[in-house]
Design a protein around this motif. Structure first.
Motif, mmCIF file in Angstrom:
data_model
loop_
_atom_site.group_PDB
_atom_site.id
_atom_site.type_symbol
_atom_site.label_atom_id
_atom_site.label_comp_id
_atom_site.label_asym_id
_atom_site.label_seq_id
_atom_site.Cartn_x
_atom_site.Cartn_y
_atom_site.Cartn_z
ATOM 1 N N HIS A 175 -79.940 71.049 -3.639
ATOM 2 C CA HIS A 175 -81.040 71.175 -2.688
ATOM 3 C C HIS A 175 -81.397 69.820 -2.092
ATOM 4 O O HIS A 175 -81.359 68.799 -2.771
ATOM 5 C CB HIS A 175 -82.270 71.744 -3.409
ATOM 6 C CG HIS A 175 -83.506 71.724 -2.572
ATOM 7 N ND1 HIS A 175 -84.338 70.624 -2.500
ATOM 8 C CD2 HIS A 175 -84.037 72.652 -1.751
ATOM 9 C CE1 HIS A 175 -85.328 70.885 -1.682
ATOM 10 N NE2 HIS A 175 -85.183 72.113 -1.218
ATOM 11 N N SER A 176 -81.740 69.829 -0.833
ATOM 12 C CA SER A 176 -82.369 68.689 -0.174
ATOM 13 C C SER A 176 -83.330 69.267 0.851
ATOM 14 O O SER A 176 -83.192 70.419 1.271
ATOM 15 C CB SER A 176 -81.346 67.771 0.509
ATOM 16 O OG SER A 176 -80.864 68.367 1.698
ATOM 17 N N ALA A 177 -84.302 68.468 1.251
ATOM 18 C CA ALA A 177 -85.297 68.939 2.217
ATOM 19 C C ALA A 177 -84.639 69.334 3.545
ATOM 20 O O ALA A 177 -85.012 70.341 4.146
ATOM 21 C CB ALA A 177 -86.356 67.858 2.442
ATOM 22 N N GLU A 178 -83.655 68.560 3.980
ATOM 23 C CA GLU A 178 -82.990 68.849 5.257
ATOM 24 C C GLU A 178 -82.218 70.163 5.181
ATOM 25 O O GLU A 178 -82.273 70.979 6.103
ATOM 26 C CB GLU A 178 -82.027 67.711 5.634
ATOM 27 C CG GLU A 178 -82.686 66.380 5.883
ATOM 28 C CD GLU A 178 -83.005 65.616 4.587
ATOM 29 O OE1 GLU A 178 -82.349 65.860 3.550
ATOM 30 O OE2 GLU A 178 -83.929 64.793 4.615
ATOM 31 N N LYS A 179 -81.495 70.372 4.089
ATOM 32 C CA LYS A 179 -80.733 71.616 3.927
ATOM 33 C C LYS A 179 -81.677 72.809 3.863
ATOM 34 O O LYS A 179 -81.436 73.851 4.474
ATOM 35 C CB LYS A 179 -79.877 71.553 2.659
ATOM 36 C CG LYS A 179 -78.768 70.529 2.701
ATOM 37 C CD LYS A 179 -78.081 70.457 1.335
ATOM 38 C CE LYS A 179 -77.162 69.274 1.217
ATOM 39 N NZ LYS A 179 -76.579 69.186 -0.137
ATOM 40 N N ALA A 180 -82.756 72.658 3.109
ATOM 41 C CA ALA A 180 -83.724 73.752 2.967
ATOM 42 C C ALA A 180 -84.356 74.100 4.313
ATOM 43 O O ALA A 180 -84.548 75.283 4.622
ATOM 44 C CB ALA A 180 -84.795 73.373 1.959
ATOM 45 N N GLN A 181 -84.655 73.104 5.103
ATOM 46 C CA GLN A 181 -85.258 73.341 6.420
ATOM 47 C C GLN A 181 -84.313 74.176 7.288
ATOM 48 O O GLN A 181 -84.745 75.114 7.956
ATOM 49 C CB GLN A 181 -85.589 72.008 7.088
ATOM 50 C CG GLN A 181 -86.336 72.154 8.388
ATOM 51 C CD GLN A 181 -86.734 70.810 8.986
ATOM 52 O OE1 GLN A 181 -86.289 69.757 8.559
ATOM 53 N NE2 GLN A 181 -87.588 70.848 9.986
ATOM 54 N N LEU A 182 -83.041 73.852 7.269
ATOM 55 C CA LEU A 182 -82.043 74.602 8.032
ATOM 56 C C LEU A 182 -81.995 76.057 7.578
ATOM 57 O O LEU A 182 -82.019 76.987 8.392
ATOM 58 C CB LEU A 182 -80.658 73.948 7.861
ATOM 59 C CG LEU A 182 -79.477 74.747 8.395
ATOM 60 C CD1 LEU A 182 -79.373 74.577 9.893
ATOM 61 C CD2 LEU A 182 -78.205 74.313 7.714
ATOM 62 N N LEU A 183 -81.953 76.270 6.265
ATOM 63 C CA LEU A 183 -81.854 77.631 5.732
ATOM 64 C C LEU A 183 -83.137 78.423 5.954
ATOM 65 O O LEU A 183 -83.090 79.619 6.292
ATOM 66 C CB LEU A 183 -81.485 77.599 4.254
ATOM 67 C CG LEU A 183 -80.118 76.979 3.933
ATOM 68 C CD1 LEU A 183 -79.873 76.970 2.433
ATOM 69 C CD2 LEU A 183 -78.993 77.683 4.662
ATOM 70 N N MET A 184 -84.278 77.798 5.780
ATOM 71 C CA MET A 184 -85.563 78.485 5.990
ATOM 72 C C MET A 184 -85.730 78.903 7.448
ATOM 73 O O MET A 184 -86.244 79.983 7.745
ATOM 74 C CB MET A 184 -86.740 77.623 5.543
ATOM 75 C CG MET A 184 -86.831 77.365 4.051
ATOM 76 S SD MET A 184 -86.845 78.870 3.067
ATOM 77 C CE MET A 184 -85.183 78.891 2.455
ATOM 78 N N ALA A 185 -85.273 78.060 8.359
ATOM 79 C CA ALA A 185 -85.350 78.417 9.784
ATOM 80 C C ALA A 185 -84.517 79.662 10.058
ATOM 81 O O ALA A 185 -84.941 80.551 10.810
ATOM 82 C CB ALA A 185 -84.872 77.244 10.638
ATOM 83 N N ALA A 186 -83.343 79.753 9.430
ATOM 84 C CA ALA A 186 -82.496 80.934 9.631
ATOM 85 C C ALA A 186 -83.118 82.177 8.999
ATOM 86 O O ALA A 186 -83.040 83.275 9.555
ATOM 87 C CB ALA A 186 -81.104 80.690 9.059
#
Length: 190
Positions: A175-186
């Protein structure tokens, strides 16, 4: 015998015709590509029959818990710590989001499946948590190729997938904040 040079009118015409043919072929190839007909070459999970750790039969991706689901796909036992980084950081144990953990284990017969799933059931006593773990007994490299996903199973994949199997977003590794942001947006996109 006539020798054609690049400055001769005959050679210039031949070169120009070759260029035109090359451009025409490129345009034709682009027009006939799958994306030209609305087909996507995006990653997609095939239909796979499996069962969760509560021994309930499921068919992925049709039986995903929501139209868009976060799928944490691991390929080796040692990757569980990486999976846990996602579970902890996103508060997934609290059922805030629709998600599944999908360990991909090599193919094997009934005894192998019973040993693997039995071992995981012993380690996961909570029935709600068992419901979210669906083990796939298949060749991981073949699955990744079939799905059009990168890698060789050396790192976990965090995927947002719909019930048609389309991978809407993906990230690799911890997990990283950037990866999570991408997935949450989707997950939240309409």
């Amino acid at each position: 015998m006539t020798l054609l040079t690049s400055t001769s009118p005959i050679a210039s015409n031949a070169i120009e015709r070759t260029r035109i043919r090359l451009v025409f072929c490129c345009v034709l190839f682009a027009a006939l590509s799958p994306t030209a007909f609305g087909q996507s070459d995006a990653a997609r999970m095939p239909s796979i029959a499996a069962e969760n750790l509560n021994e309930r039969a499921v068919t992925l991706p049709a039986d995903l818990p929501a139209e868009k689901t976060l799928v944490l796909m691991a390929f080796e036992r040692e990757q569980q710590n990486d999976v846990n980084t996602w579970i902890e950081a996103l508060g997934l144990a609290n059922d805030k989001l629709p998600w599944l953990e999908v360990p991909v284990v090599g193919p094997g017969g009934g005894i192998w499946r019973a040993i693997v799933n039995g071992g995981m059931r012993t380690g996961i006593r909570d029935e709600a948590a068992r419901e979210r773990v669906v083990t796939l007994f298949t060749d991981r490299l073949a699955l990744l190729r079939t799905m059009g996903l990168p890698g060789e199973g050396k790192v976990i994949l965090a995927l947002v997938m719909n019930r048609n199997g389309e991978v809407l977003a993906q990230a690799q590794g911890r997990h990283s904040a950037e990866k999570a942001q991408l997935l949450m947006a989707a997950l939240q996109a309409e």
